[in-house]
Design a protein around this motif. Structure first.
Motif, short mmCIF file in Angstrom:
data_model
loop_
_atom_site.label_atom_id
_atom_site.label_comp_id
_atom_site.label_asym_id
_atom_site.label_seq_id
_atom_site.Cartn_x
_atom_site.Cartn_y
_atom_site.Cartn_z
N LEU A 1 0.83 -1.19 0.00
CA LEU A 1 0.00 0.00 0.00
C LEU A 1 0.87 1.25 0.00
O LEU A 1 1.80 1.37 0.80
CB LEU A 1 -0.93 0.01 1.21
CG LEU A 1 -1.99 -1.10 1.26
CD1 LEU A 1 -2.78 -1.03 2.56
CD2 LEU A 1 -2.92 -1.01 0.07
N THR A 2 0.59 2.18 -0.91
CA THR A 2 1.29 3.45 -0.99
C THR A 2 0.26 4.57 -1.06
O THR A 2 -0.95 4.33 -1.09
CB THR A 2 2.20 3.50 -2.23
OG1 THR A 2 1.39 3.53 -3.42
CG2 THR A 2 3.12 2.28 -2.29
N ILE A 3 0.72 5.79 -1.12
CA ILE A 3 -0.19 6.93 -1.17
C ILE A 3 -0.94 7.02 -2.50
O ILE A 3 -1.92 7.75 -2.62
CB ILE A 3 0.56 8.25 -0.91
CG1 ILE A 3 1.66 8.45 -1.96
CG2 ILE A 3 1.12 8.27 0.51
CD1 ILE A 3 2.37 9.79 -1.85
#
Length: 218
Positions: free
Chosen positions: A37-39
């Protein structure tokens, strides 16, 4: 371990190969769940893992010359791969497939040129031998692709020919996803594609100048 068989006559040509290999230290790039998960969203992550693997399979080609100007070829590939440490199938192994091909062609009368055409059907089966809960999505369904080509050829030397070929792959613009293509997580594979090829062999010859004898100049 590998064993093969060949048969050839004026009616058919058959080539079969059976292989069985065991690797101590087989390295494979495998998905690591869950996704990172990233921005900007979730992305699949892969790590190299090492294991003891057994890979076995069968490759076969049968060619039938129906006439002097037409031939039929059927080719099959069957592959099994298992992780002996976990007793599970190995991730990312290509699906079994079957290829049917018809080739026609002959020389053009009163000319140095010849023509040829080919139609090929590729049947790729769904990969059902996958480890459970080890991938981001389920394996895609199998698919069938039809391709065709037509071309002209002219022999310019004993072993070389000049060719001009028009090819079309995925003739029916079939929507499919291939198990070994990681873009399948996001999009379909390539659709109908037309290609024009010109194959012109050439060679470069270098002339070698004779060396001067320095003693003659003294």
């Amino acid at each position: 371990l590998q064993a093969g068989m060949q048969y050839k006559s004026r009616f058919a040509k058959l080539d079969l190969t059976l292989f069985w290999n065991q690797f101590d230290g087989y390295i494979n790039l495998q998905p690591q769940l869950p996704a990172q998960l990233t921005i900007v969203g979730a992305f699949p992550v892969f790590h190299y893992l090492q294991s003891t693997a057994r890979i076995a399979g069968l490759n076969g080609v049968l060619e039938i010359p129906i006439r002097s100007w037409i031939s039929y070829t059927i080719q099959g590939n069957f592959l099994l791969a298992d992780d002996l440490g976990t007793n599970k199938p190995i991730y990312g192994i290509p699906s079994n497939r079957l290829i049917n091909r018809i080739h026609v062609g002959s020389a053009i009368k009163k000319s140095a040129w010849s023509w040829f055409s080919e139609v090929e059907g590729l049947n790729v089966f769904k990969q059902n031998r996958v480890p459970e809960n080890a991938d981001y999505v389920a394996p895609p369904n199998g698919y069938f692709l039809l391709s065709a080509s037509i071309g002209f050829s002219k022999k310019i030397s004993g072993t070389q020919s000049m060719q001009f070929v028009l090819e079309v792959s995925n003739l029916f613009n079939t929507t499919y996803r291939d198990y070994t293509n990681r873009f399948r997580y996001f999009t379909d594979d390539v659709g109908q594609n037309w290609t024009i090829k010109a194959l012109v062999p050439f060679s470069i010859k270098h002339s070698v100048r004779p060396r001067r004898d320095s003693n003659k100049n003294k």
